[in-house]
Enzyme design. Sequence first.
Site, short mmCIF file in Angstrom:
data_model
loop_
_atom_site.label_atom_id
_atom_site.label_comp_id
_atom_site.label_asym_id
_atom_site.label_seq_id
_atom_site.Cartn_x
_atom_site.Cartn_y
_atom_site.Cartn_z
N ASP A 239 -36.53 -8.90 18.68
CA ASP A 239 -37.00 -8.87 19.86
C ASP A 239 -36.50 -7.81 20.88
O ASP A 239 -35.47 -7.13 20.23
CB ASP A 239 -36.83 -10.31 20.38
C1 BGC Z 1 -40.31 -11.40 24.34
C2 BGC Z 1 -41.21 -10.94 23.34
C3 BGC Z 1 -42.09 -9.81 23.41
C4 BGC Z 1 -41.18 -8.40 23.87
C5 BGC Z 1 -41.87 -7.30 24.16
C6 BGC Z 1 -39.38 -10.14 25.05
O1 BGC Z 1 -38.89 -10.35 26.03
O2 BGC Z 1 -39.51 -12.16 24.18
O3 BGC Z 1 -41.88 -11.94 23.03
O4 BGC Z 1 -42.94 -9.42 22.37
O5 BGC Z 1 -40.49 -8.85 25.03
O6 BGC Z 1 -42.57 -7.29 25.47
#
Ligand code: BGC
Length: 832
Positions: A239
Site C-alpha cells: 500500500d
Molecule cells: C490506500 C490504497 C490506495 C492507495 C493509492 C492508499 O492510501 O490505502 O487503497 O490504493 O492509497 O491511492
Amino acid sequence: MLSGCALAATAQAPAPDSPQIEAKAHAMLSKLTLDEKIELIGGTDYMYTFAEPSIGLPRLKMSDASLGVRTWGPTTSYAGGVSLAASWDPELVRREGEALGKDARVRSVNFLLGPGVNIARSPLNGRNFEYLSEDPFLNSALAVAFIEGLQSQGVVATVKHYALNNSEFNRHNSSSDADERTMREIYLPAFEAAVTKGHADAVMNSYNLINGVHATQNEFLNLKVLKGEWGFQGILMSDWNAVYDGVGAANNGLDLEMPNARFMNAETLLPAVKDGSVKESTIDDKVLRILRVTLRYGFLDRPQFDPSNSTYSVADRAIALDAARESLTLLKNDGTLLPLNAAKVKTIAVIGPNAYPAVTGGGGSSTAQAFEPVSIVTGIANQAGPDVHVLYDRALPDLMEFLRRTHWQGGIEMATYPSKDFTGTPEMTKPRSIADYRQEWWGPEDKSPRSIRYTTSFKAEKQGKYLILSAAAGSDSYKVLVDGKQVLAHPRAEGQNARFTTIDLTAGQTVNVVAEYLPGFAGNRFGLGMVLEADLISDEAKQFAAAADVVVIAAGFGPNTESEGQDRTFELPWGQDALIDTITKINPHVIVTLNGAVGSDTRRWLAQVPALLQIYYPGQEGGTAVAEVLFGKHNPEGKLPASFDRSWEEDPSAAFYYPVKGADTSLHVTESGKPPVDYVMPHIKYDDGMMVGYRYWTTTGKHPLYPFGFGLSYTTFSFSKLTAPATAASGSTVAVSFDVTNTGSVAGAEVAQLYVSDPSTKVSRPERELKGFEKVNLAPGETKHVTLNLDARAFSYWDTAAHKWTIDPGKFVIRVGDSSENTPLSAELILK
Ligand code: BGC
C-alpha cells in the site's frame, strides 16, 4: 434450471507462463545491472512503475479503484464495494469489472488498485464501503467475478488490502492479532479465491501489522500462504507508504514498493546484497514477476490506450444504474406507504443532508468524481414528473455554520502556549468563535511546539438537549470539558470527522467549557460549537414536511463521515437523529434512506418510521435508482451484506475492536495534557474469532436488528422441494436443488441462500455458514429450479493441528432460505 454459485474445493495454483514468456522475461532480466533491477522494484510519480528503456520496458500506469477509475479525472462512478455485495449478483459484478477495465483502458491504465475484499468485521471500519461483506464465501464469489471481468479487458486487478485490515484507526501502527483458524476461515478466503480462482495478477499488502509483523514483511502471509500454498505468480505491491523496513520487505515477499522506493532502494539493498542479507536471486524474483505480468498482458506489444472505449460512457452509465438498482435494500415497509402511488402523491418533501448533492461514495482514495451524479432530489423529481411538487431542504446547517452559530457566553479566551503541554507563558487572544476548522488532512509540519486552551462558557436559553460538536483534522488531538468533566476527546483526529455528544441543560443554566487542543501541523484546525438540538432543524424543512403527502428523509454517512484514514461512528452523523425524530412528528408518512456501508444506530426513530431503505453508496446513478424503487418502477432486490446491530455494544466485535492497552497512545491527550511516554504498540486481539456477523448471531441464538442476507421486496417468494442426497462420500461434490416461486403479483428477484451446519463436528464451529447462493429473477407466479453444488470446502474447517482443511464425517444440515435467519427448507446429509 439454474446452477448457482459455489466455489471449487481446492486451491488451483495459477498456470505458469508459457515457455516464450518465461524465456523473454529471463532474457530481459539478464540485461539489467543490480542497480537497474533495484530501481524496478519501487514505484515513481505516485501511480507508476519504473521504466527501463534499455530493455524496452515502459512505465506502467495505476489507478484507484473499485468505485471508478478515479485517479485520472472525472469518470463513471459506480455502486461498488459493499453495494455490489448487496446485489449478490456475480454476473453484475463481472459486468462492472469489465466496465472498469474499459474505463481503465481508455485512460491507458495498466493496474486497477482494486478490488478491496476485506471482511466487514465491525460497522465502525471507515473503509467497509470499499469492501464487500461480512462473509468470506460471498466475498470470494464476488471478488472472482470482479477480477475476471476486469482482467478480461487487459487490465491487472490488484486485490487489497492483504491482510486483516479491518479498521482504520492508527492503521500504520496497529497489529491485527488473530489465530490461524480465524484467518483461514474468515479473513483469508477471499484473497485465496482471488488468486487461485480469479487469477488476480497483483495483490496489495495492507498498512497494519499481523500478529506483530507488518504486512509488507510478513513471511507467513506473503511467502508461506500467498506465494507458497496459493501459488501466486503475480506482483505483491505495498500500500502507499506501507513499507517500514527495506530488507524485511525484500526478504519476506514484497515485490514492489509503492508509491516510491523509500526503503526497498539502492541505499538499503545494495549493501544488503553485498553482505548477503538479501540474495540477488530474491531481487531477480521480484523483477521477473514484474516482467512476466508485463509480458502476460502484452504491455510491450500493444498500446494500453484503447480508443474503442469512451471516457464518458453511456454504456457505463447503464451498468452504474443497474448496480445501484440491484443493491438498494428495503429493510422496513409497514402499511402501504411503498411503493408510492404516483396518482395520489401530489407533493413530496425531500429533506436531509444526503438528498443533494448526490452522495456517490465514501471518502478517501476510492473517491471517483462522477461527471453528472444524480442526487436523490433530482432522481425523485425526474421520476415523479411535472405534476408532482418536489420540496427540498437540507434541514441541517453545515459544520462551519454550526460552529459560527454558537453563542458563547462572555466571550472566548484562547491561550496559545509555546509548548506541547500547556506550559510556558501563553499568548492570549479573544476570537469570536471557535471555528478554525479546515478539512485538510495534511499541512506543513508544525516546527514550533504549540498547545491551545480555549476557555469559555455557555448559557442555555431554554431547557433541552444541547448538541456539542468538535472537529479537527490530520494528526491533531484534543479534549473538551464541560464543568470540568470530559465530554469529548479525540486522541488523534486522523481524517476529518466531527465528534459529538449531547447534554441536558435547564433554562438559564450556565456551564464552563474548556477545550485543550494539540495541533499536529502548522496552523489551527479546531472547531467547537454548542446548539440546542431542537433549533438545528430548519423552519423550511418543518414547513415542507407539513405540506407534503409524503416525506423522504435522505440521511446517513458521506465522504467526510465514512472514509479511509478514520473510523466512523455507529451513530448517524450529528443532528440526523434529531432531524428524523422531528420530521416524523410533523408528518408520519416518512421514508428514510440511509447512506452507509453497513449498520448504524436507528434506535431513536425506527419505530416511528414506516419505511427504511439502505442505499449504501450507490454511485452516480443512485438518485435514479432510489426514485425507481420508491415509485415501484424497480422492485427492491438488495440483500444485506452484513448483519445490522441495534447498538454498537451488541456487535460481536465490540469488546475486541480496540486494543486493550495502547490504543493510539502515541498522541493521546492525557488528563495532565501530556502525551504519555509509554508508547505501546496497539494490539487488536481478534478474540471474536470466527464469530463475525451472522456466525455469532446464529450460534448464540440471539437476533440482530436485521439479519445478514435480509431484504424486502414488493412481491413474495416461496421455497420448496429441497432435494439433497441422504449420504455422500467426504470430499465429493454434493448437488442440492430446490424451487423458488414468485407468489406475489409483480416481477422481482430473490436471493436463495444455502447455509451448512455441522452438528456432529469434533471442534466448535459456527452454527451455520453460507456455502451457496443464487439470485433468481421471477415473473409473478413463475418457479425456477435451482441447483447448487457443494464442494469439499463447503463442509470443511481449518484443522489447527494438521494445518489443513478437514471434514469430520457425520451429520450435516443444509438449510435454504432468504436470509441467515429465515431458512424454511432443510435436509440432513451424512458424509461418510
Ligand atoms: C490506500 C490504497 C490506495 C492507495 C493509492 C492508499 O492510501 O490505502 O487503497 O490504493 O492509497 O491511492
